[in-house]
Write a protein that holds these residues in place. Structure first.
Motif, PDB file in Angstrom:
ATOM      1  N   UNK A  65       0.846  -1.203   0.000  1.00 47.64           N
ATOM      2  CA  UNK A  65       0.000   0.000   0.000  1.00 47.64           C
ATOM      3  C   UNK A  65       0.878   1.249   0.000  1.00 47.64           C
ATOM      4  N   UNK A  66       2.099   1.096   0.464  1.00 44.73           N
ATOM      5  CA  UNK A  66       3.056   2.199   0.423  1.00 44.73           C
ATOM      6  C   UNK A  66       4.113   1.872  -0.619  1.00 44.73           C
ATOM      7  N   UNK A  67       4.364   2.807  -1.512  1.00 45.75           N
ATOM      8  CA  UNK A  67       5.434   2.585  -2.481  1.00 45.75           C
ATOM      9  C   UNK A  67       6.782   2.908  -1.820  1.00 45.75           C
ATOM     10  N   UNK A  68       7.850   2.853  -2.612  1.00 47.19           N
ATOM     11  CA  UNK A  68       9.189   3.006  -2.040  1.00 47.19           C
ATOM     12  C   UNK A  68       9.337   4.346  -1.299  1.00 47.19           C
ATOM     13  N   UNK A  69       8.839   5.399  -1.923  1.00 49.61           N
ATOM     14  CA  UNK A  69       8.926   6.723  -1.296  1.00 49.61           C
ATOM     15  C   UNK A  69       8.067   6.766  -0.031  1.00 49.61           C
ATOM     16  N   UNK A  70       6.868   6.234  -0.135  1.00 44.92           N
ATOM     17  CA  UNK A  70       5.956   6.201   1.020  1.00 44.92           C
ATOM     18  C   UNK A  70       6.566   5.465   2.200  1.00 44.92           C
ATOM     19  N   UNK A  71       7.244   4.366   1.907  1.00 45.14           N
ATOM     20  CA  UNK A  71       7.890   3.601   2.981  1.00 45.14           C
ATOM     21  C   UNK A  71       9.008   4.418   3.620  1.00 45.14           C
ATOM     22  N   UNK A  72       9.760   5.086   2.763  1.00 46.59           N
ATOM     23  CA  UNK A  72      10.864   5.898   3.267  1.00 46.59           C
ATOM     24  C   UNK A  72      10.333   7.014   4.172  1.00 46.59           C
ATOM     25  N   UNK A  73       9.292   7.692   3.707  1.00 48.42           N
ATOM     26  CA  UNK A  73       8.704   8.794   4.479  1.00 48.42           C
ATOM     27  C   UNK A  73       8.186   8.333   5.833  1.00 48.42           C
ATOM     28  N   UNK A  74       7.518   7.187   5.819  1.00 47.15           N
ATOM     29  CA  UNK A  74       6.934   6.690   7.062  1.00 47.15           C
ATOM     30  C   UNK A  74       7.942   5.899   7.897  1.00 47.15           C
ATOM     31  N   UNK A  75       9.110   5.628   7.317  1.00 47.01           N
ATOM     32  CA  UNK A  75      10.125   4.866   8.034  1.00 47.01           C
ATOM     33  C   UNK A  75       9.733   3.422   8.287  1.00 47.01           C
ATOM     34  N   UNK A  76       9.017   2.816   7.336  1.00 48.99           N
ATOM     35  CA  UNK A  76       8.679   1.389   7.478  1.00 48.99           C
ATOM     36  C   UNK A  76       9.294   0.591   6.327  1.00 48.99           C
ATOM     37  N   UNK A  77       9.563  -0.678   6.568  1.00 50.39           N
ATOM     38  CA  UNK A  77      10.092  -1.548   5.519  1.00 50.39           C
ATOM     39  C   UNK A  77       8.927  -2.245   4.809  1.00 50.39           C
ATOM     40  N   UNK A  78       9.247  -2.903   3.692  1.00 48.03           N
ATOM     41  CA  UNK A  78       8.240  -3.660   2.934  1.00 48.03           C
ATOM     42  C   UNK A  78       7.707  -4.845   3.744  1.00 48.03           C
ATOM     43  N   UNK A  79       8.447  -5.234   4.781  1.00 49.22           N
ATOM     44  CA  UNK A  79       8.041  -6.377   5.601  1.00 49.22           C
ATOM     45  C   UNK A  79       6.958  -5.992   6.607  1.00 49.22           C
ATOM     46  N   UNK A  80       6.827  -4.694   6.866  1.00 44.83           N
ATOM     47  CA  UNK A  80       5.877  -4.208   7.863  1.00 44.83           C
ATOM     48  C   UNK A  80       4.453  -4.301   7.314  1.00 44.83           C
ATOM     49  N   UNK A  81       3.539  -4.914   8.077  1.00 45.48           N
ATOM     50  CA  UNK A  81       2.154  -5.003   7.606  1.00 45.48           C
ATOM     51  C   UNK A  81       1.578  -3.641   7.237  1.00 45.48           C
ATOM     52  N   UNK A  82       2.044  -2.575   7.872  1.00 44.35           N
ATOM     53  CA  UNK A  82       1.533  -1.225   7.578  1.00 44.35           C
ATOM     54  C   UNK A  82       1.810  -0.812   6.124  1.00 44.35           C
ATOM     55  N   UNK A  83       2.790  -1.468   5.494  1.00 39.57           N
ATOM     56  CA  UNK A  83       3.110  -1.137   4.104  1.00 39.57           C
ATOM     57  C   UNK A  83       2.326  -1.999   3.119  1.00 39.57           C
ATOM     58  N   UNK A  84       1.393  -2.825   3.632  1.00 36.99           N
ATOM     59  CA  UNK A  84       0.686  -3.787   2.791  1.00 36.99           C
ATOM     60  C   UNK A  84      -0.815  -3.723   3.021  1.00 36.99           C
ATOM     61  N   UNK A  85      -1.580  -3.930   1.945  1.00 43.68           N
ATOM     62  CA  UNK A  85      -3.040  -3.829   2.009  1.00 43.68           C
ATOM     63  C   UNK A  85      -3.656  -5.238   2.086  1.00 43.68           C
ATOM     64  N   UNK A  86      -3.859  -5.697   3.321  1.00 45.36           N
ATOM     65  CA  UNK A  86      -4.390  -7.050   3.507  1.00 45.36           C
ATOM     66  C   UNK A  86      -5.879  -7.152   3.170  1.00 45.36           C
ATOM     67  N   UNK A  87      -6.615  -6.030   3.292  1.00 46.77           N
ATOM     68  CA  UNK A  87      -8.035  -6.070   2.924  1.00 46.77           C
ATOM     69  C   UNK A  87      -8.193  -6.386   1.437  1.00 46.77           C
ATOM     70  N   UNK A  88      -7.390  -5.680   0.637  1.00 46.36           N
ATOM     71  CA  UNK A  88      -7.468  -5.903  -0.812  1.00 46.36           C
ATOM     72  C   UNK A  88      -6.959  -7.307  -1.183  1.00 46.36           C
ATOM     73  N   UNK A  89      -5.868  -7.729  -0.527  1.00 45.33           N
ATOM     74  CA  UNK A  89      -5.308  -9.069  -0.780  1.00 45.33           C
ATOM     75  C   UNK A  89      -6.394 -10.122  -0.549  1.00 45.33           C
ATOM     76  N   UNK A  90      -7.050  -9.974   0.584  1.00 44.21           N
ATOM     77  CA  UNK A  90      -8.081 -10.903   0.995  1.00 44.21           C
ATOM     78  C   UNK A  90      -9.244 -10.925   0.011  1.00 44.21           C
ATOM     79  N   UNK A  91      -9.712  -9.737  -0.323  1.00 43.55           N
ATOM     80  CA  UNK A  91     -10.839  -9.591  -1.246  1.00 43.55           C
ATOM     81  C   UNK A  91     -10.524 -10.225  -2.604  1.00 43.55           C
ATOM     82  N   UNK A  92      -9.308  -9.982  -3.102  1.00 41.60           N
ATOM     83  CA  UNK A  92      -8.981 -10.461  -4.450  1.00 41.60           C
ATOM     84  C   UNK A  92      -8.675 -11.958  -4.473  1.00 41.60           C
ATOM     85  N   UNK A  93      -8.044 -12.466  -3.438  1.00 42.20           N
ATOM     86  CA  UNK A  93      -7.784 -13.913  -3.399  1.00 42.20           C
ATOM     87  C   UNK A  93      -9.114 -14.659  -3.289  1.00 42.20           C
TER      88      UNK A  93
END
Ligand code: ADP
Ligand code: G6P
Length: 354
Positions: A65-93
């Motif tokens: 849910x956060x792109x590379x810049x967004x992650x940098x700004x928020x100080x989170x890595x790609x591994x952090x759930x906050x950088x990922x949209x689980x609602x959409x993942x769930x809905x689409x799977x």
């Protein structure tokens, strides 16, 4: 909620850190189903999706849910759930599982941006691979089978060096630093998923050479949960026994430090499991047939199918050791699981009509 109603598609989850062999595993898996998977034709050249006749593999990085810049700004890595949209993942799977096509986002690994979405049609088998396939309970419940590739730190380091230094020109220090920086989030969000996996492939340094830390010769363990529907664990010689086997000798050529297999029941995060282990590497891949003939429940369709698959992809990383062997066997187990699920659905339909 997003639980599937009338599942059409068999859904497999494959979790691992990046650079831990997921794409190699996927190539072995799709080969078992007879046909290489390719990127969607005519679409975004940076798509992360792979499609074959039976199987579609989607990369969960697309749900950032956060792109590379967004992650940098928020100080989170790609591994952090906050950088990922689980609602959409769930809905689409769920939608794909129910036989409905979706417009899935694309995370562009080159630019670090989210690209316009691509159309994904429901396949026979959907593999969701990435950092978090078993993190969200709702997504986890949609999985018919789940696998975790558990690469120990020593080995991960050796592989990263090999790839990032040789192919990407990174320095040893920068590779060390990037592994260290990811570690807290890896431990918090990725590693715990292994407790939910139906099968875990654990990759450790060899025990055949005392004090070895090089990560070249590997001890690989295939941990298989008992009591999983449509999945019967593999065994060596005698089901339920504890066995240690050194096959080197008249029928198998081994150079130093040799090969050692083990098998037995264990517990893993409170679950009963069976574990088959291989330490060491093959000198001659064609002699694998000797080992194959001593393994049972490997879900082959003919004698020697594991060896044939391994020889076919001898150039893939890990083909001379337990990583390639167990990835191939798990591929065969997934084919078997898929065929059983299809057969049981067909039976249910016939019974419903009667
Ligand atoms: P991922 O898709 O998880 O990023 P890949 O399958 O692309 O991982 O593998 C990344 C790199 O790790 C490979 O280029 C290779 O150097 C190394 N690697 C992967 N699997 C193995 C293996 N079984 N044995 C040795 N090296 C491996
Ligand atoms: C993907 C990978 C991650 C990796 C990230 C790069 O999401 O799955 O493992 O860390 O790309 O992130 P960065 O913030 O360095 O661009």
């Amino acid at each position: 909620t997003c639980s599937a109603e009338d599942s059409q598609t068999v859904v497999i989850g494959l979790a691992a850190d990046s650079g831990c062999g997921k794409s190699t595993f996927m190539r072995r898996l799709t080969s078992v189903f007879g046909g290489a998977a390719e990127p969607p034709r005519g679409g975004n050249p940076d798509s992360n999706t792979l499609i074959s006749d039976t199987t579609t593999v989607i990369c969960l990085d697309d749900y950032h849910s956060l792109d590379r810049t967004g992650r940098k700004e928020k100080g989170v890595t790609a591994l952090d759930p906050k950088a990922n949209d689980f609602d959409l993942m769930c809905e689409q799977v769920k939608a794909l599982k129910d036989g409905i096509a979706v417009e899935k986002p694309i995370y562009n690994h080159v630019t670090g941006l989210l690209d316009p979405p691509e159309l994904i049609k429901p396949p026979k088998i959907l593999v969701i691979e990435g950092l978090h396939p078993m993190f969200d309970e709702r997504v986890r419940k949609l999985l018919d089978f789940s696998i975790y590739l558990d690469i120990s730190n020593e080995v991960k380091f050796a592989w990263k060096i090999q790839r990032d230094m040789a192919e990407r020109g990174h320095s040893l220090e920068s590779i060390k630093a990037s592994i260290e920086a990811r570690k807290p989030d890896f431990d918090a969000y990725i590693d715990p998923q292994k407790q939910y996996a139906d099968a875990v492939i654990e990759v450790l340094p060899t025990q055949l050479i005392p004090g070895d830390n090089e990560g070249k010769i590997l001890r690989v363990r295939m941990i298989m949960k008992e009591g999983v529907e449509y999945f019967i664990p593999v065994y060596l010689f005698d089901e339920g026994s504890t066995i240690s086997w050194i096959p080197c000798g008249r029928k198998l050529t081994c150079s130093y430090p040799g090969i050692k297999f083990s098998y037995g029941p264990e517990t893993y995060f409170g679950h009963e499991v069976s574990v088959v282990e291989m330490d060491g590497q093959f000198d001659r891949l064609d002699e694998l047939i000797y080992v194959e003939s001593h393994l049972s429940n490997i879900s082959t369709k003919f004698y020697g199918e594991v060896t044939q698959q391994m020889l076919k992809h001898a150039d893939f990383p890990g083909s001379n050791n337990g990583t390639g062997l167990f990835q191939t066997i798990i591929g065969l187990k997934i084919r078997d699981l898929y065929e059983q699920i299809i057969a049981s659905k067909a039976k249910a339909r016939v019974e419903a009509k009667a």
